[in-house]
Motif scaffolding. Structure first.
Motif, mmCIF file in Angstrom:
data_model
loop_
_atom_site.group_PDB
_atom_site.id
_atom_site.type_symbol
_atom_site.label_atom_id
_atom_site.label_comp_id
_atom_site.label_asym_id
_atom_site.label_seq_id
_atom_site.Cartn_x
_atom_site.Cartn_y
_atom_site.Cartn_z
ATOM 1 N N ALA A 113 -42.427 -8.128 56.765
ATOM 2 C CA ALA A 113 -42.490 -9.657 56.624
ATOM 3 C C ALA A 113 -41.704 -9.834 55.257
ATOM 4 C CB ALA A 113 -43.553 -10.072 56.954
ATOM 5 N N ARG A 114 -42.775 -9.320 54.059
ATOM 6 C CA ARG A 114 -42.167 -9.564 52.932
ATOM 7 C C ARG A 114 -40.498 -9.261 52.502
ATOM 8 N NH1 ARG A 114 -47.292 -7.644 49.270
ATOM 9 N NH2 ARG A 114 -48.799 -9.254 49.787
ATOM 10 N N ARG A 115 -40.408 -8.065 53.064
ATOM 11 C CA ARG A 115 -38.775 -7.471 52.854
ATOM 12 C C ARG A 115 -37.746 -8.655 53.518
ATOM 13 N NH1 ARG A 115 -40.502 -2.368 53.759
ATOM 14 N NH2 ARG A 115 -39.686 -2.482 55.867
ATOM 15 N N ARG A 116 -38.321 -9.054 54.560
ATOM 16 C CA ARG A 116 -37.284 -9.894 55.444
ATOM 17 C C ARG A 116 -37.398 -11.262 54.764
ATOM 18 N NH1 ARG A 116 -33.144 -11.188 58.036
ATOM 19 N NH2 ARG A 116 -33.363 -12.806 59.956
ATOM 20 N N THR A 117 -38.243 -11.728 54.257
ATOM 21 C CA THR A 117 -38.396 -13.218 53.477
ATOM 22 C C THR A 117 -37.578 -12.929 52.412
ATOM 23 O OG1 THR A 117 -40.479 -13.478 54.264
ATOM 24 C CG2 THR A 117 -39.897 -14.808 52.619
ATOM 25 N N LEU A 118 -37.788 -11.937 51.612
ATOM 26 C CA LEU A 118 -36.870 -11.587 50.411
ATOM 27 C C LEU A 118 -35.326 -11.610 50.728
ATOM 28 C CD1 LEU A 118 -39.009 -8.967 48.277
ATOM 29 C CD2 LEU A 118 -38.506 -11.377 47.577
ATOM 30 N N HIS A 119 -35.138 -10.852 51.952
ATOM 31 C CA HIS A 119 -33.703 -10.738 52.272
ATOM 32 C C HIS A 119 -32.947 -12.148 52.540
ATOM 33 C CE1 HIS A 119 -30.030 -9.144 54.224
ATOM 34 N NE2 HIS A 119 -30.420 -9.762 55.334
ATOM 35 N N LEU A 130 -33.885 -14.918 51.262
ATOM 36 C CA LEU A 130 -33.759 -15.857 50.090
ATOM 37 C C LEU A 130 -32.507 -15.009 49.174
ATOM 38 C CD1 LEU A 130 -37.478 -16.378 48.954
ATOM 39 C CD2 LEU A 130 -35.737 -17.949 49.720
ATOM 40 N N GLU A 131 -32.224 -13.724 49.576
ATOM 41 C CA GLU A 131 -31.045 -13.376 48.695
ATOM 42 C C GLU A 131 -29.786 -14.016 49.039
ATOM 43 O OE1 GLU A 131 -30.504 -9.065 49.347
ATOM 44 O OE2 GLU A 131 -32.426 -8.664 48.427
ATOM 45 N N LYS A 132 -29.517 -14.393 50.463
ATOM 46 C CA LYS A 132 -28.371 -15.030 51.002
ATOM 47 C C LYS A 132 -28.070 -16.398 50.403
ATOM 48 C CE LYS A 132 -28.128 -11.865 54.919
ATOM 49 N NZ LYS A 132 -27.189 -11.620 55.717
ATOM 50 N N MET A 133 -29.397 -17.107 50.404
ATOM 51 C CA MET A 133 -29.321 -18.432 49.983
ATOM 52 C C MET A 133 -30.561 -19.218 49.628
ATOM 53 S SD MET A 133 -28.351 -20.119 53.848
ATOM 54 C CE MET A 133 -28.912 -21.678 53.385
ATOM 55 N N ASP A 134 -30.628 -20.056 48.723
ATOM 56 C CA ASP A 134 -31.963 -20.687 48.439
ATOM 57 C C ASP A 134 -32.325 -21.249 49.754
ATOM 58 O OD1 ASP A 134 -34.089 -21.243 46.912
ATOM 59 O OD2 ASP A 134 -32.872 -22.790 45.837
ATOM 60 N N ARG A 135 -33.633 -21.359 50.186
ATOM 61 C CA ARG A 135 -33.912 -22.119 51.442
ATOM 62 C C ARG A 135 -35.348 -22.889 50.932
ATOM 63 N NH1 ARG A 135 -31.727 -19.362 55.926
ATOM 64 N NH2 ARG A 135 -30.891 -17.525 55.439
ATOM 65 N N THR A 136 -35.657 -23.778 51.825
ATOM 66 C CA THR A 136 -36.798 -24.461 51.614
ATOM 67 C C THR A 136 -37.981 -23.610 52.400
ATOM 68 O OG1 THR A 136 -36.839 -25.634 53.777
ATOM 69 C CG2 THR A 136 -35.784 -26.602 51.806
ATOM 70 N N GLU A 137 -39.238 -23.839 52.190
ATOM 71 C CA GLU A 137 -40.330 -23.029 52.862
ATOM 72 C C GLU A 137 -40.138 -23.244 54.289
ATOM 73 O OE1 GLU A 137 -45.135 -23.181 52.896
ATOM 74 O OE2 GLU A 137 -44.286 -23.876 51.101
ATOM 75 N N ALA A 138 -40.019 -24.464 54.846
ATOM 76 C CA ALA A 138 -39.915 -24.857 56.210
ATOM 77 C C ALA A 138 -38.926 -23.947 56.976
ATOM 78 C CB ALA A 138 -39.462 -26.504 56.416
ATOM 79 N N ILE A 149 -44.799 -15.934 52.640
ATOM 80 C CA ILE A 149 -44.540 -17.011 51.716
ATOM 81 C C ILE A 149 -45.326 -16.916 50.416
ATOM 82 C CG2 ILE A 149 -44.804 -19.478 51.750
ATOM 83 C CD1 ILE A 149 -42.534 -18.674 53.618
ATOM 84 N N GLU A 150 -46.425 -16.654 50.503
ATOM 85 C CA GLU A 150 -47.232 -16.790 49.349
ATOM 86 C C GLU A 150 -46.746 -15.510 48.329
ATOM 87 O OE1 GLU A 150 -49.555 -18.695 48.182
ATOM 88 O OE2 GLU A 150 -48.962 -19.831 49.938
ATOM 89 N N TYR A 151 -46.158 -14.501 48.869
ATOM 90 C CA TYR A 151 -45.761 -13.289 47.957
ATOM 91 C C TYR A 151 -44.398 -13.789 47.292
ATOM 92 C CZ TYR A 151 -43.433 -8.887 46.947
ATOM 93 O OH TYR A 151 -43.003 -7.675 46.433
ATOM 94 N N VAL A 152 -43.381 -14.350 47.906
ATOM 95 C CA VAL A 152 -42.442 -14.919 47.476
ATOM 96 C C VAL A 152 -42.554 -16.276 46.470
ATOM 97 C CG1 VAL A 152 -40.640 -14.039 49.066
ATOM 98 C CG2 VAL A 152 -41.545 -16.509 49.336
ATOM 99 N N LYS A 153 -43.624 -16.963 46.602
ATOM 100 C CA LYS A 153 -43.840 -17.932 45.874
ATOM 101 C C LYS A 153 -44.490 -17.301 44.444
ATOM 102 C CE LYS A 153 -44.805 -22.064 48.686
ATOM 103 N NZ LYS A 153 -46.211 -22.861 49.274
ATOM 104 N N SER A 154 -44.991 -16.328 44.571
ATOM 105 C CA SER A 154 -45.835 -15.883 43.343
ATOM 106 C C SER A 154 -44.869 -15.292 42.292
ATOM 107 C CB SER A 154 -46.876 -14.710 43.623
ATOM 108 O OG SER A 154 -45.847 -13.530 44.182
ATOM 109 N N PHE A 155 -43.477 -15.067 42.724
ATOM 110 C CA PHE A 155 -42.468 -14.544 41.761
ATOM 111 C C PHE A 155 -41.594 -16.076 41.528
ATOM 112 C CE2 PHE A 155 -43.549 -10.681 44.011
ATOM 113 C CZ PHE A 155 -43.784 -9.922 43.125
ATOM 114 N N HIS A 156 -41.828 -17.000 42.095
ATOM 115 C CA HIS A 156 -41.234 -18.327 41.901
ATOM 116 C C HIS A 156 -39.898 -18.185 42.547
ATOM 117 C CE1 HIS A 156 -44.187 -19.700 39.398
ATOM 118 N NE2 HIS A 156 -44.038 -18.480 38.587
ATOM 119 N N TYR A 157 -39.849 -17.318 43.709
ATOM 120 C CA TYR A 157 -38.582 -17.011 44.418
ATOM 121 C C TYR A 157 -38.296 -18.429 45.523
ATOM 122 C CZ TYR A 157 -38.048 -12.158 42.875
ATOM 123 O OH TYR A 157 -38.231 -11.065 42.176
ATOM 124 N N LEU A 158 -39.433 -19.077 45.793
ATOM 125 C CA LEU A 158 -39.393 -20.069 46.567
ATOM 126 C C LEU A 158 -40.262 -21.301 46.085
ATOM 127 C CD1 LEU A 158 -39.191 -21.161 49.474
ATOM 128 C CD2 LEU A 158 -41.386 -20.382 50.019
#
Length: 198
Positions: free
Chosen positions: A56-62, A64-72, A92-101
């Motif tokens: 799930a974390r890898r998918r979320t990072l992937h 966000l790599e393609k384009m900036d997205r909102t949490e929703a 979501i918490e994981y990517v927020k912790s790196f300020h990616y989201l």
């Protein structure tokens, strides 16, 4: 436990307590996951932490790599991938912790990139449609629009379209009015600018 084949590569597993998750068939074999079999708590914990959370974390990072997205938007994409709410929250918490989201940053960037093309109202509606909190939208609009008013933006569009109020006939004026309405500007503001130029 119920096991359903999703496609050639994946299976969906539904446990007796209603918990469900998706695995690749090879992972299912490794954990001996089959219809009506028992899954120990230890096995579930291992699957959850070693496979599902990481995936799930890898998918979320992937995403966000393609384009900036909102949490929703991210949550919706992960649900489409059949990730459970607990996994989605974790990712979501994981990517927020790196300020990616960061919805506030997303809103500011969106306003900045769209403000010369669309009205405040239209941008506000589009950001709301992307699931951004109303307060964050208002904050971004205030920050980015401090220098320019709606009427300044209308004037910019009018100049860009080489509209001349003195030479325009009624048809041209109506065409310009309709164009600006489609951009989401208020009728009062449009008429004020067009009358000012006449």
């Amino acid at each position: 436990m119920q096991v359903t084949e999703l496609d050639k590569k994946r299976i969906q597993v539904v446990l007796e307590d209603g918990v469900n998750f998706v695995l690749y068939k090879g992972e299912g074999k490794r954990y001996d996951i089959r219809e009506e079999a028992e899954l120990s708590q230890e096995q579930y914990e291992e699957i959850y932490h070693e496979i599902l959370v990481k995936r799930a974390r890898r998918r979320t990072l992937h995403l966000l790599e393609k384009m900036d997205r909102t949490e929703a938007q991210l949550r919706m994409k992960l649900r489409q991938g059949l990730y459970g709410e607990e996994l989605i929250d974790n990712a979501i918490e994981y990517v927020k912790s790196f300020h990616y989201l960061d919805d506030a940053r997303y809103a500011r960037n969106y306003v900045r990139s769209q403000r010369d093309r669309k009205s405040r109202r239209k941008i506000q509606a589009e950001l709301a449609g992307k699931g951004i909190d109303r307060e964050l939208v208002e904050q971004a609009l205030e920050e980015e629009y401090r220098q320019e008013t709606e009427r300044d933006l209308i004037l910019k569009w009018v100049e860009k379209k080489h509209y001349s109020g003195e030479q325009a006939d009624l048809k041209e004026k109506q065409r310009m009015y309709q164009f600006l309405m489609r951009k989401g500007f208020h009728s009062d503001d449009i008429l004020h600018v067009l009358d000012y130029l006449t």
